[in-house]
Design a protein around this motif. Structure first.
Motif, PDB file in Angstrom:
ATOM      1  N   LEU A 221       0.829  -1.205   0.000  1.00 35.45           N
ATOM      2  CA  LEU A 221       0.000   0.000   0.000  1.00 35.45           C
ATOM      3  C   LEU A 221       0.863   1.255   0.000  1.00 35.45           C
ATOM      4  O   LEU A 221       0.680   2.177   0.792  1.00 35.45           O
ATOM      5  CB  LEU A 221      -0.964  -0.007   1.187  1.00 35.45           C
ATOM      6  CG  LEU A 221      -2.027  -1.112   1.169  1.00 35.45           C
ATOM      7  CD1 LEU A 221      -2.902  -1.028   2.406  1.00 35.45           C
ATOM      8  CD2 LEU A 221      -2.875  -1.022  -0.089  1.00 35.45           C
ATOM      9  N   MET A 222       1.830   1.275  -0.910  1.00 32.81           N
ATOM     10  CA  MET A 222       2.727   2.419  -1.042  1.00 32.81           C
ATOM     11  C   MET A 222       2.643   2.976  -2.457  1.00 32.81           C
ATOM     12  O   MET A 222       2.695   2.227  -3.437  1.00 32.81           O
ATOM     13  CB  MET A 222       4.173   2.024  -0.725  1.00 32.81           C
ATOM     14  CG  MET A 222       5.183   3.147  -0.947  1.00 32.81           C
ATOM     15  SD  MET A 222       6.884   2.663  -0.544  1.00 32.81           S
ATOM     16  CE  MET A 222       6.759   2.536   1.235  1.00 32.81           C
ATOM     17  N   TRP A 223       2.515   4.298  -2.551  1.00 34.87           N
ATOM     18  CA  TRP A 223       2.505   4.982  -3.841  1.00 34.87           C
ATOM     19  C   TRP A 223       3.926   5.240  -4.342  1.00 34.87           C
ATOM     20  O   TRP A 223       4.835   5.467  -3.547  1.00 34.87           O
ATOM     21  CB  TRP A 223       1.796   6.330  -3.733  1.00 34.87           C
ATOM     22  CG  TRP A 223       0.309   6.305  -3.745  1.00 34.87           C
ATOM     23  CD1 TRP A 223      -0.535   6.586  -2.709  1.00 34.87           C
ATOM     24  CD2 TRP A 223      -0.531   6.007  -4.872  1.00 34.87           C
ATOM     25  NE1 TRP A 223      -1.839   6.472  -3.104  1.00 34.87           N
ATOM     26  CE2 TRP A 223      -1.871   6.125  -4.430  1.00 34.87           C
ATOM     27  CE3 TRP A 223      -0.289   5.651  -6.194  1.00 34.87           C
ATOM     28  CZ2 TRP A 223      -2.959   5.903  -5.266  1.00 34.87           C
ATOM     29  CZ3 TRP A 223      -1.371   5.429  -7.026  1.00 34.87           C
ATOM     30  CH2 TRP A 223      -2.684   5.554  -6.572  1.00 34.87           C
ATOM     31  N   SER A 224       4.088   5.206  -5.639  1.00 34.93           N
ATOM     32  CA  SER A 224       5.338   5.643  -6.263  1.00 34.93           C
ATOM     33  C   SER A 224       5.017   6.157  -7.660  1.00 34.93           C
ATOM     34  O   SER A 224       4.005   5.786  -8.256  1.00 34.93           O
ATOM     35  CB  SER A 224       6.361   4.500  -6.335  1.00 34.93           C
ATOM     36  OG  SER A 224       5.836   3.409  -7.075  1.00 34.93           O
ATOM     37  N   LYS A 225       5.863   7.016  -8.164  1.00 34.79           N
ATOM     38  CA  LYS A 225       5.675   7.596  -9.485  1.00 34.79           C
ATOM     39  C   LYS A 225       6.639   6.947 -10.469  1.00 34.79           C
ATOM     40  O   LYS A 225       7.783   6.645 -10.130  1.00 34.79           O
ATOM     41  CB  LYS A 225       5.899   9.107  -9.456  1.00 34.79           C
ATOM     42  CG  LYS A 225       5.649   9.783 -10.795  1.00 34.79           C
ATOM     43  CD  LYS A 225       5.865  11.292 -10.694  1.00 34.79           C
ATOM     44  CE  LYS A 225       5.633  11.961 -12.053  1.00 34.79           C
ATOM     45  NZ  LYS A 225       5.856  13.419 -11.992  1.00 34.79           N
ATOM     46  N   ILE A 226       6.166   6.746 -11.700  1.00 35.81           N
ATOM     47  CA  ILE A 226       6.983   6.120 -12.735  1.00 35.81           C
ATOM     48  C   ILE A 226       7.402   7.172 -13.750  1.00 35.81           C
ATOM     49  O   ILE A 226       6.566   7.905 -14.287  1.00 35.81           O
ATOM     50  CB  ILE A 226       6.209   4.991 -13.442  1.00 35.81           C
ATOM     51  CG1 ILE A 226       5.925   3.854 -12.468  1.00 35.81           C
ATOM     52  CG2 ILE A 226       6.988   4.474 -14.643  1.00 35.81           C
ATOM     53  CD1 ILE A 226       5.141   2.719 -13.077  1.00 35.81           C
TER      54      ILE A 226
END
Length: 678
Positions: A221-226
């Motif tokens: 449940l962790m956001w990251s940007k690509i």
């Protein structure tokens, strides 16, 4: 008590207290943990209500606050029994336990707990947790203000620690703790799941289109940007580049990649474009399509059916609403413009679509420039014919911009706007697609993202359980919140009660006008305690409400009928499997025989080839001899001519010799004469 003793030989009170001891309502049921874990939440709550009715009597406690779904469901299950007699509650308690676990009595520890013992009192934990007789302790949900788009409710940190798998409550939207940098709030974005990761692309924020690509790991449940790259021709750019900002597009998971289809952009093309994102290489690429592509649009529905994408409706760049139908073959990347028969849905955008049984395309809701719809249309993809079947159960309200996701035969509809309520549509609906029965799963209160338009919902599976994950939306505020709902199987049970499916599960979907079947009306407990049924309360708790013995028997009968159908199907499949194995054995035998025949023919062919080669050698020798004979014949002819010439020459010589002697004698040759004389 003898472990071999039959439970049916006990009186109801004794059987009831033995069952209560086994389930864990009395004493410390450390030995029954395995049994408790088998019960679904609905069965556990039903047993709880019956136990309270049998031991305490009718429910006289006040109704708990509505935002506490667990306690509210427990109270409802007990209160709904009205003035049911204690002995009747005992009988139903034992009956339900025997249906769920026929061998429970053989595992009851000795001695059996006696009636009126203090250990029969309902167990309340002092830690603030609520004990539910399904082997699970739920923490008290904490109420959090929903203003400014905040969460509806959350749970203690020690419960949600391992992503989606830690969410135990059913049929209720929960805002889990999320880490990482949250994406910018948005709506009309695209969402898709690939390998336990939810990808979010594009969307609309304050009227500006977005082109960022965000990913939420559903395990942590962790956001990251690509920072994605853009492929140029056959090569990729070495530095991150941007794709065109989009909103109202469709994201589809396909072959561990993500397809982005159509959508509104600042500089729209004339026709629909298809892009592909590869999560392995983090690369966007434009896919070349063939055939006649649809005109550019946004707000359409794109549904994956086998190896094709079915696109319907939307709004073009000139804001003209569409109701055309197009199919893209993903294997050949060829568009096909389909002309279906029947009456199609009116032109619309921001509707929801799903495919059932790889054959039926369902279109629900959507909006025009002036109104929203709540109609349901079905397209038979084999006959390409539109129909508008009758719907059963609750009547869904008009909505557009809602999200839909299919889980088995259930189609969940979340959110949407209706042009009337600024907060959007608060109910989460589910349609059982085989029987076309609508029901309400849960309802949210206040201005929350789940009651908004342009949100997204995806399906994720963790430890064999399904989870709906929503993101974003707009209801006067843009959202970037994540909510999770763990669906139960009660919608399947409801649909079986309303309408038993026929042998062809699509029979209720095909006709344009179905014969409606009346839905059993919901009723409440009368003041005199006569209960006609214990029913589902989808609006308040969304977990479980029950029916009386009659309804329970109907449920059991439906389950038994379904079990019989499954057994018949299994037997038929096993018979077909045996037949196929026999056919396979026969085919293998024939194959062996054919192989032997082929080997024999190959041997014969080799022998014939050898004989043919020998004949060719003999023929060559004969030709050589023939040539030698011709040469000898010529030599013989030459010798014969020479012999004939020699013989002719000798004959001529003799003739000349004979002729010269006569004339010489006549002339008087002295030599001859002298010789004669001598």
């Amino acid at each position: 008590m003898s472990m071999a003793r039959s439970v049916s030989s006990l009186a109801y009170p004794e059987r009831f207290y033995a069952a209560a001891s086994y389930v864990g309502f009395s004493g410390s049921p450390s030995s029954s943990t395995a049994a408790l874990s088998k019960f679904q939440s609905d069965v556990a709550l039903l047993l709880y209500g019956l136990y309270q009715q049998a031991t305490v009597g009718p429910c006289n406690v006040s109704k708990p606050r509505a935002w506490n779904p667990v306690e509210h469901s427990k109270w409802t299950s007990w209160h709904g029994l009205g003035n049911m007699a204690s002995i009747e509650a005992m009988r139903l308690f034992v009956k339900i336990l025997e249906e769920e676990d026929p061998a429970w009595y053989s595992r009851v520890p000795e001695p059996t707990v006696k009636p009126n013992s203090e250990m029969h009192k309902p167990k309340v934990e002092s830690s603030g947790e609520t004990a539910i007789p399904d082997g699970t302790f739920f923490p008290e949900p904490k109420h959090i203000s929903t203003e400014n788009g905040g969460p509806i409710e959350t749970q203690d940190k020690d419960i949600i620690m391992e992503g989606l798998g830690a969410i135990a409550i059913y049929d209720k939207w929960v805002a889990p703790p999320i880490s990482g940098q949250q994406p910018k709030p948005r709506y009309q974005h695209g969402a898709a799941v690939v390998k336990d990761k939810m990808y979010i692309f594009g969307g609309n924020h304050n009227g500006r289109y977005l082109n960022d690509l965000q990913v939420l790991d559903l395990k942590s449940l962790m956001w990251s940007k690509i920072d994605a790259k853009v492929a140029k021709g056959t090569s990729e750019s070495s530095t991150p580049a941007h794709v065109a900002p989009l909103a109202g597009h469709s994201l589809i998971s396909w072959d561990d990649k993500i397809l982005s289809v159509a959508g509104h952009s600042k500089d729209p093309s004339e026709t629909v474009t298809v892009k592909e994102f590869d999560p392995q290489t983090l690369t966007w690429s434009n896919l070349r399509t063939y055939g006649k592509p649809p005109i550019s649009r946004g707000g359409q529905s794109v549904t994956l059916v086998g190896t094709t994408l079915v696109m319907f409706g939307g709004e073009d760049a000139k804001r003209s609403l569409l109701n055309d139908l197009h199919i893209l073959d993903l294997e050949t990347m060829t568009w096909d413009d389909v002309d279906a028969i029947g009456t199609p849905p009116s032109p619309r955008s921001d509707h929801a679509a799903a495919c059932h049984a790889e054959r039926y395309l369902l279109i629900f809701g959507g909006g025009s420039h002036a109104t929203c719809f709540n109609d349901l249309h079905v397209l038979d993809l084999q006959t390409m014919e539109w129909s508008r079947p009758n719907q059963q159960g609750v009547t869904p309200g008009p909505r557009a911009g809602h999200a839909g996701i299919k889980v088995g035969e259930n189609w969940f509809i979340v959110g949407g706007g209706d042009n009337k309520n600024g907060n959007g549509v608060s109910e989460t609906l589910v349609l059982h697609m085989s029987t076309l029965v609508w029901s309400v799963v849960t309802s949210v209160q206040g201005r929350v993202p789940l009651a908004s338009e342009g949100l997204s919902v995806v399906l994720s599976t963790c430890n064999g359980e399904d989870y709906l994950v929503s993101f974003g939306g707009y209801n006067g505020r843009y959202s970037n919140e994540v909510y999770v709902l763990k669906p139960s199987h009660k919608s399947d049970l409801q649909s079986k009660i309303f309408d038993k499916p026929t042998s062809d599960s699509m029979a209720a979907v095909i006709p344009s006008t179905n014969v409606g079947r009346d839905v059993a009306p919901e009723s409440e407990a009368a003041q005199d305690g006569k209960i006609t049924e214990i029913m589902m309360d989808n609006v308040d708790s969304g977990i479980l409400h029950m029916r009386t013995e009659e309804s329970g028997e109907r449920i059991i009968a439906a389950l038994e009928a379904e079990k019989e159908e499954l057994e018949v199907t299994l037997n038929r499949e096993q018979l077909q499997n045996i037949q196929r194995k026999q056919e396979l054995a026969e085919a293998e035998t024939k194959n062996v025989e054919i192989s032997k025949e082929l080997q024999s023919l190959r041997g014969q062919l080799a022998a014939e080839q050898s004989r043919c080669f020998k004949l060719e050698v003999d023929l060559a020798e004969l030709r050589q001899k023939l040539q030698n004979m011709e040469t000898l014949q010529k030599e013989v002819e030459l010798l014969q001519r020479q012999k004939a010439a020699s013989e002719q020459a000798a004959l001529s010589a003799r003739q000349r010799q004979n002729s010269g002697g006569v004339w010489g004698w006549l002339a008087g040759n002295p030599a001859e004469k002298s010789s004669d004389y001598s």
